[in-house]
Write an enzyme that holds these catalytic residues in place. Structure first.
Site, PDB file in Angstrom:
ATOM      1  N   ASP A   1      12.778  18.152   9.566  1.00  0.00           N
ATOM      2  CA  ASP A   1      11.513  17.751   8.951  1.00  0.00           C
ATOM      3  C   ASP A   1      10.542  17.151   9.981  1.00  0.00           C
ATOM      4  OD1 ASP A   1       9.687  17.445   6.954  1.00  0.00           O
ATOM      5  OD2 ASP A   1      10.642  15.691   6.020  1.00  0.00           O
TER       6      ASP A   1
ATOM      7  N   LYS B   1      12.866  17.951   1.968  1.00  0.00           N
ATOM      8  CA  LYS B   1      12.193  16.775   1.416  1.00  0.00           C
ATOM      9  C   LYS B   1      12.591  16.585  -0.041  1.00  0.00           C
ATOM     10  CE  LYS B   1       7.957  16.840   4.196  1.00  0.00           C
ATOM     11  NZ  LYS B   1       8.146  15.516   4.832  1.00  0.00           N
TER      12      LYS B   1
ATOM     13  N   LYS C   1      -2.573  20.463  13.871  1.00  0.00           N
ATOM     14  CA  LYS C   1      -1.329  20.904  13.219  1.00  0.00           C
ATOM     15  C   LYS C   1      -1.675  21.766  12.000  1.00  0.00           C
ATOM     16  CE  LYS C   1       2.762  19.066  10.760  1.00  0.00           C
ATOM     17  NZ  LYS C   1       3.509  17.858  10.337  1.00  0.00           N
TER      18      LYS C   1
ATOM     19  N   ASP D   1      -0.312  19.844   4.906  1.00  0.00           N
ATOM     20  CA  ASP D   1       0.193  19.616   6.259  1.00  0.00           C
ATOM     21  C   ASP D   1      -0.543  20.470   7.304  1.00  0.00           C
ATOM     22  OD1 ASP D   1       1.840  17.945   7.677  1.00  0.00           O
ATOM     23  OD2 ASP D   1       3.607  19.235   7.569  1.00  0.00           O
TER      24      ASP D   1
ATOM     25  N   ARG E   1       5.810  17.951  15.589  1.00  0.00           N
ATOM     26  CA  ARG E   1       5.868  17.761  17.043  1.00  0.00           C
ATOM     27  C   ARG E   1       6.449  18.995  17.736  1.00  0.00           C
ATOM     28  NH1 ARG E   1       9.410  12.461  16.022  1.00  0.00           N
ATOM     29  NH2 ARG E   1       8.247  12.615  14.062  1.00  0.00           N
TER      30      ARG E   1
ATOM     31  N   GLU F   1       8.994  18.571  12.255  1.00  0.00           N
ATOM     32  CA  GLU F   1       8.633  19.889  12.785  1.00  0.00           C
ATOM     33  C   GLU F   1       7.251  19.918  13.430  1.00  0.00           C
ATOM     34  OE1 GLU F   1       7.964  18.952   9.820  1.00  0.00           O
ATOM     35  OE2 GLU F   1       5.882  19.640   9.667  1.00  0.00           O
TER      36      GLU F   1
ATOM     37  N   ASP G   1       5.078  22.294   4.266  1.00  0.00           N
ATOM     38  CA  ASP G   1       6.208  21.615   4.906  1.00  0.00           C
ATOM     39  C   ASP G   1       7.213  21.177   3.847  1.00  0.00           C
ATOM     40  OD1 ASP G   1       7.957  20.152   6.409  1.00  0.00           O
ATOM     41  OD2 ASP G   1       6.573  18.492   6.829  1.00  0.00           O
TER      42      ASP G   1
HETATM   43  N1  BES Z   1       4.210  16.347   7.459  1.00  0.00           N
HETATM   44  C1  BES Z   1       5.174  15.312   7.530  1.00  0.00           C
HETATM   45  C2  BES Z   1       4.534  13.919   7.604  1.00  0.00           C
HETATM   46  C3  BES Z   1       3.933  13.387   6.331  1.00  0.00           C
HETATM   47  C4  BES Z   1       4.741  12.926   5.322  1.00  0.00           C
HETATM   48  C5  BES Z   1       2.575  13.289   6.190  1.00  0.00           C
HETATM   49  C6  BES Z   1       4.191  12.399   4.171  1.00  0.00           C
HETATM   50  C7  BES Z   1       2.021  12.759   5.057  1.00  0.00           C
HETATM   51  C8  BES Z   1       2.819  12.316   4.037  1.00  0.00           C
HETATM   52  C9  BES Z   1       6.027  15.491   8.779  1.00  0.00           C
HETATM   53  O1  BES Z   1       6.305  16.788   9.127  1.00  0.00           O
HETATM   54  C10 BES Z   1       7.325  14.831   8.481  1.00  0.00           C
HETATM   55  O2  BES Z   1       8.011  15.284   7.627  1.00  0.00           O
HETATM   56  N2  BES Z   1       7.640  13.761   9.205  1.00  0.00           N
HETATM   57  C11 BES Z   1       8.820  13.031   8.988  1.00  0.00           C
HETATM   58  C12 BES Z   1       9.355  12.596  10.340  1.00  0.00           C
HETATM   59  C13 BES Z   1      10.732  12.000  10.283  1.00  0.00           C
HETATM   60  C14 BES Z   1      11.728  13.065   9.877  1.00  0.00           C
HETATM   61  C15 BES Z   1      11.057  11.433  11.621  1.00  0.00           C
HETATM   62  C16 BES Z   1       8.478  11.822   8.110  1.00  0.00           C
HETATM   63  O3  BES Z   1       7.408  11.238   8.269  1.00  0.00           O
HETATM   64  O4  BES Z   1       9.296  11.506   7.251  1.00  0.00           O
HETATM   65 ZN    ZN Z   2       4.962  18.199   8.543  1.00  0.00          ZN
HETATM   66 MN    MN Z   3       8.030  17.527   8.141  1.00  0.00          MN
END
Ligand code: BES
Ligand code: ZN
Ligand code: MN
Length: 495
Positions: free
Chosen positions: A348, A278, A266, A289, A352, A350, A271
């Site tokens: 968010d 966020k 990735k 990210d 996947r 994104e 992000d």
């Molecule tokens: N890049 C983030 C995941 C992440 C968050 C990694 C904090 C490390 C620290 C990912 O893109 C994301 O935002 N995932 C969301 C998914 C949710 C919306 C289902 C998450 O983990 O909140």
């Molecule tokens: Zn992300």
């Molecule tokens: Mn995200």
């Protein structure tokens, strides 16, 4: 940093600093014993005085040795007795380099490879020494106008008998390759999002490919991705001023027709969450990210340095995820390259969305196995903390190979299930699937989403959200899981 073997007998050794191990209860390692005799009991007399206990990682510097070509000695505690656990051996090495990196010396000679470590040979001990020393000597100074002074350290010498030379040399080659791969991943990851954009990442991959004969690089532009029908990936970059790139690195170390190992990373260079923005606190860390992508570059570099006889494809989908008038909106439905449609309930989620099209794209390589690595879910940190990466996959043999490599590399992973039952959480009323699975088991439902695009090959997924960087005062990239991936590739090449 240079790494050398020194077969000079200890009595004749010349060095700026010799590292010797001592045990609790005034037990001396073999080399410490020899030097103790040579210095008329200097080491034991210091231990008898109670200047150090020998506890794991305890250190004592002796800055002057009368009548000796050894200018300094660093004693380091090894704990109760041999064999040391791998973790404790690593702890010892970390404390050695933490102490010595500020000494104004150019050369260290270590006699610690002689120490017995559970299930470990000389190659492993040598490799670990290099990895840990290099890790602690890493400095990120690119963006500072007033630079910290550079470390003076130039050479690490391994004091050992000639009979171990073959293994030591192997350990040096592996340790150095992993250390360089880790360093590349850390450097890319620590760069801010305004410098390390998808375009920058693509340029770096091309530069990397130029420096190794068997490594080639191709960049897919947005127009190429449109032709391939990557509607899911492109929907993420639509909200960004920066064009998306799909980086394709090709390492041809095996026979022409050998099926490749495909590594997908990735590469979200920032992000913000998109329209599902966020919260502000800690959002800067979302420059990390792209750590999965950086680790793919690092692992391919290491494989090339080791000249592994294996074919490897590295794929890095790279984009930003920003809020914008043209960005994805909650409720939008996109069509992926596979033809499956996705309802984006949270912009968010994104990662996947860019990974699923890349997984479909990977099919064209007829892969032996596919491993993706992604800072995919905050839920992974909730479930496992920041010690292991999450491992999920559709093939037990592949997952076991990854577990085994992770143990050798001391780059831990913990497997989570992706049972059928969890797939229900991805149900959408309007499309083939939703891109989120609700609040339960977020790491697993994210992997379940990816699994739908990995049905045609053996696939494993590493969620590195908790392991790719450190948060807090000591914030910085770790370069994980480059050690694990490189070890996995070494094991494959030797199989
Ligand atoms: N890049 C983030 C995941 C992440 C968050 C990694 C904090 C490390 C620290 C990912 O893109 C994301 O935002 N995932 C969301 C998914 C949710 C919306 C289902 C998450 O983990 O909140
Ligand atoms: Zn992300
Ligand atoms: Mn995200």
């Amino acid at each position: 940093m240079d790494y050398k073997i020194d077969n000079t007998p200890l009595e004749k050794l010349k060095t700026e600093c010799l590292v010797l191990g001592v045990f609790e209860g005034r037990g001396l390692s073999l080399s410490a014993e020899k030097i103790n005799i040579q210095t008329s009991g200097l080491i034991l007399s210091l231990l008898n005085r109670g200047d150090m206990t020998g506890e794991t990682g305890d250190t004592l510097a002796i800055n002057y040795i009368p009548d000796s070509e050894i200018e300094r000695i660093l004693l380091v505690g090894l704990g109760k007795k041999e064999p040391l656990s791998r973790k404790n051996f690593r702890k010892v090495l970390a404390s050695v380099i933490k102490t010595l990196k500020d000494f104004k010396i150019k050369t260290i000679t270590t006699a610690l490879t002689e120490i017995n470590v559970t299930d470990s040979d000389f190659a492993w001990k040598t490799g670990q020494t290099i990895e840990i020393f290099a890790d602690h000597c890493y400095q990120f100074q690119q963006c500072k106008s007033k630079k910290d002074p550079e470390l003076t350290l130039e050479t690490i010498q391994f004091a050992d008998s000639e009979q171990n030379n073959t293994l030591l040399k192997l350990g040096i080659a592996r340790g150095q390759a992993i250390a360089e791969g880790v360093k590349r991943a850390k450097q890319l990851a620590d760069l801010p999002g305004n410098i390390c954009t998808p375009t920058y990442l693509a340029e770096q991959a091309q530069e990397l490919a130029c420096s190794h004969e068997k490594l080639n690089c191709k960049i897919l532009e947005e127009t190429d991705m449109e032709k391939l029908g990557m509607g899911s990936l492109l929907s993420v970059s639509r909200g960004s001023q920066q064009p998306a790139k799909l980086i394709e690195l090709n390492y041809q170390g095996g026979n022409k027709n050998d099926k490749p190992v495909v590594l997908i990373g990735k590469g979200l260079t920032f992000d913000a969450g998109g329209i599902s923005l966020k919260p502000g606190a800690g959002m800067d860390e979302m420059k990390y990210d792209m750590c999965g992508g950086a680790s793919v570059l690092g692992a391919l570099q290491a494989a090339a340095m080791l000249n592994l006889s294996l074919n490897i494809i590295g794929l890095v989908p790279s984009s930003e995820n920003m809020p914008d008038g043209d960005a994805n909106k909650p409720g939008d439905i996109v069509t992926s390259m596979s033809g499956k449609t996705i309802e984006i309930l949270n912009t968010d989620a994104e990662g996947r969305l860019i990974l699923c099209d890349t997984l479909t794209y990977a099919e064209k390589y007829n892969p032996e196995v596919v491993i993706d690595l992604a800072t995919l879910t905050g839920a992974c940190i909730v479930a496992l903390g920041r010690h292991p990466s999450g491992l999920l996959g559709n093939d037990d043999a592949l997952c076991n190979d990854i577990l085994s490599a992770s143990q050798t590399a001391c780059d831990s992973v913990w497997r989570l299930p992706i049972w059928e039952e969890y797939q229900e959480q991805l149900k959408s009323n309007f499309a083939d699937m939703a891109n989120i699975g609700g609040k339960d088991a977020g790491t697993i439902t994210a992997a379940c989403f990816l699994a739908r695009f990995a049905e045609n090959f053996c696939w494993a997924h590493l969620d590195i959200a908790g392991t790719a960087w450190r948060t807090g005062n000591n914030k910085g990239a770790t370069g994980r899981p480059v050690p694990l991936l490189t070890q996995f590739l070494i094991d494959r090449a030797n199989a």
